[in-house]
Design a protein around this motif. Structure first.
Motif, PDB file in Angstrom:
ATOM      1  N   UNK A   1      -0.159  -0.468  -6.613  1.00 16.28           N
ATOM      2  CA  UNK A   1      -1.014  -0.833  -7.743  1.00 16.28           C
ATOM      3  C   UNK A   1      -2.392  -1.225  -7.240  1.00 16.28           C
ATOM      4  N   UNK A   2      -3.338  -1.337  -8.187  1.00 14.08           N
ATOM      5  CA  UNK A   2      -4.700  -1.749  -7.854  1.00 14.08           C
ATOM      6  C   UNK A   2      -4.782  -3.262  -7.763  1.00 14.08           C
ATOM      7  N   UNK A   3      -5.749  -3.733  -6.996  1.00 17.24           N
ATOM      8  CA  UNK A   3      -6.011  -5.157  -6.871  1.00 17.24           C
ATOM      9  C   UNK A   3      -7.157  -5.564  -7.780  1.00 17.24           C
TER      10      UNK A   3
ATOM     11  N   UNK B   1       5.106  -9.421  -3.598  1.00 15.93           N
ATOM     12  CA  UNK B   1       5.964  -8.267  -3.423  1.00 15.93           C
ATOM     13  C   UNK B   1       5.381  -7.333  -2.377  1.00 15.93           C
ATOM     14  N   UNK B   2       6.250  -6.622  -1.670  1.00 10.35           N
ATOM     15  CA  UNK B   2       5.791  -5.604  -0.731  1.00 10.35           C
ATOM     16  C   UNK B   2       5.230  -4.412  -1.494  1.00 10.35           C
ATOM     17  N   UNK B   3       4.361  -3.663  -0.833  1.00 10.20           N
ATOM     18  CA  UNK B   3       3.840  -2.458  -1.457  1.00 10.20           C
ATOM     19  C   UNK B   3       2.496  -2.063  -0.871  1.00 10.20           C
ATOM     20  N   UNK B   4       1.869  -1.088  -1.509  1.00  8.22           N
ATOM     21  CA  UNK B   4       0.546  -0.610  -1.095  1.00  8.22           C
ATOM     22  C   UNK B   4      -0.442  -0.941  -2.215  1.00  8.22           C
ATOM     23  N   UNK B   5      -1.542  -1.570  -1.834  1.00 10.97           N
ATOM     24  CA  UNK B   5      -2.468  -2.106  -2.825  1.00 10.97           C
ATOM     25  C   UNK B   5      -3.894  -1.666  -2.497  1.00 10.97           C
ATOM     26  N   UNK B   6      -4.602  -1.244  -3.539  1.00  9.10           N
ATOM     27  CA  UNK B   6      -5.936  -0.670  -3.367  1.00  9.10           C
ATOM     28  C   UNK B   6      -6.951  -1.420  -4.215  1.00  9.10           C
ATOM     29  N   UNK B   7      -8.086  -1.731  -3.600  1.00  5.33           N
ATOM     30  CA  UNK B   7      -9.212  -2.290  -4.347  1.00  5.33           C
ATOM     31  C   UNK B   7     -10.369  -1.308  -4.277  1.00  5.33           C
ATOM     32  N   UNK B   8     -10.929  -0.977  -5.437  1.00  3.27           N
ATOM     33  CA  UNK B   8     -12.114  -0.131  -5.533  1.00  3.27           C
ATOM     34  C   UNK B   8     -13.129  -0.848  -6.404  1.00  3.27           C
TER      35      UNK B   8
ATOM     36  N   UNK C   1     -14.237   0.435  -1.095  1.00  2.00           N
ATOM     37  CA  UNK C   1     -13.040  -0.388  -1.208  1.00  2.00           C
ATOM     38  C   UNK C   1     -12.114  -0.231  -0.023  1.00  2.00           C
ATOM     39  N   UNK C   2     -10.847  -0.534  -0.237  1.00  2.00           N
ATOM     40  CA  UNK C   2      -9.875  -0.495   0.851  1.00  2.00           C
ATOM     41  C   UNK C   2      -8.478  -0.370   0.272  1.00  2.00           C
ATOM     42  N   UNK C   3      -7.535   0.022   1.141  1.00  2.00           N
ATOM     43  CA  UNK C   3      -6.114   0.075   0.804  1.00  2.00           C
ATOM     44  C   UNK C   3      -5.332  -0.622   1.905  1.00  2.00           C
ATOM     45  N   UNK C   4      -4.422  -1.516   1.519  1.00  2.00           N
ATOM     46  CA  UNK C   4      -3.570  -2.209   2.486  1.00  2.00           C
ATOM     47  C   UNK C   4      -2.105  -2.025   2.100  1.00  2.00           C
TER      48      UNK C   4
END
Length: 322
Positions: free
Chosen positions: A56-58, A66-73, A169-172
């Motif tokens: 999901x987006x940040x 929760x674990x997962x992949x998170x992106x901020x733009x 932005x970034x993805x973590x």
């Protein structure tokens, strides 16, 4: 209808921001709208159990459990943003940079902090963390590809960032790892039970509960004789190498909180205390000479409680502030 857990977790973030003057950066949304903590639907739980990663987006101000992949733009210049990560007491958090597109030369930054920090208030405090304050920061603009994965020393960590160019932005990816001997912990919930063990280690450990609570210590092993001592200006456990103290206050940093009681010696039984402060901390100081252990339970304090004081209860504190 939002659950009590959603509402309480939202309040944690608001408290942390508001208590240190950060409310100007926090947009409070309706409780039913994409809350800081994600409560999984049954369908999503099944998908995740099948090995799929949650994405999901940040938001600029966010909290994740929760674990997962998170992106901020960035959709506009963002100057003061932070994401707080929290796990269960026995979990450590790993943050991995998958993709980063920021302008370091133009003043952007992306930093991981080992713990939580707000306006100089840190958890764990500098007295309770194995690293110096400067070592607890990992700045992407300085480390780049050298350190793309950072693991926390406790169940909380955070990233804070400034991104001025729209579209950058970034993805973590966030993962959790087991911690056999949890030391410094922030509780996700206002009630629970926990056993803290320090096995022959010279270290200090704090368990933080960001609620007014009733806390009951049921077992304490420090390798000493029996006894229980209230903190007094000229007394306490200053000369004892192993002890537990109860702290209360309105901030995040245990070292800046008010000492309420000292427990200097082992006992089996029960010692209960009502603490009406915004934040309650049980802190164990260990010399490394013993296997120290403390078991306690806690629940959120109801101001309407008329519970009869038991013989082994000790004083109540901080009630004027709530």
């Amino acid at each position: 209808m939002p659950s009590a857990f959603q509402f309480q977790c939202h309040l944690v973030l608001i408290f942390l921001a508001a208590s240190k003057g950060e409310t100007r950066y926090l947009e409070v949304r309706d409780a039913g709208e994409d809350d800081p903590f994600l409560l999984l639907s049954e369908d999503l739980k099944r998908e995740l159990s099948a090995g799929q990663i949650y994405r999901r987006s940040l938001r600029c101000i966010d909290m994740l459990s929760i674990e997962g992949q998170f992106t901020f733009t960035a959709d506009q210049p963002q100057l003061h943003c932070a994401t707080f990560f929290i796990g269960e007491p026995e979990e450590l958090i790993t943050i991995h940079y998958d993709f980063v597109n920021i302008d370091c030369q133009g003043g952007d930054f992306l930093k991981v902090f080992d713990g939580w920090i707000l306006k100089g208030e840190k958890f764990p405090s500098s007295l309770d963390h194995p690293l110096t304050t400067s070592q607890r920061y990992v700045d992407f603009c300085e480390s780049g590809n050298i350190q793309r994965s950072i693991r926390s020393s406790q169940n909380v960590a955070m990233i804070f960032f400034r991104i001025q160019q729209v579209g950058n932005g970034f993805t973590v990816t966030v993962k959790k790892n087991s911690n056999l001997f949890p030391c410094n912990v922030i509780s996700q919930t206002p009630s629970g039970r926990f056993t803290m063990v320090i096995p022959h280690q010279h270290r200090n450990c704090s368990f933080s509960i960001i609620y007014p609570v009733v806390i009951k210590i049921s077992d304490l092993i420090l390798g000493h004789l029996n006894g229980l001592f209230l903190k007094k200006p000229s007394a306490g456990c200053a000369g004892v190498g192993d002890f537990v103290e109860l702290l209360g206050g309105a901030g995040l940093d245990p070292s800046k909180m008010f000492p309420l009681a000292d427990l200097c010696h082992s006992f089996h039984g029960s010692a209960q205390m009502k603490i009406g402060c915004d934040n309650t901390v049980l802190r164990m100081v260990s010399s490394g000479k013993h296997i120290n252990r403390v078991t306690f339970e806690y629940h959120q304090l109801d101001l309407q409680e008329t519970e009869t004081r038991k013989e082994n209860s000790i004083e109540e504190f901080c009630f004027p502030s709530i």
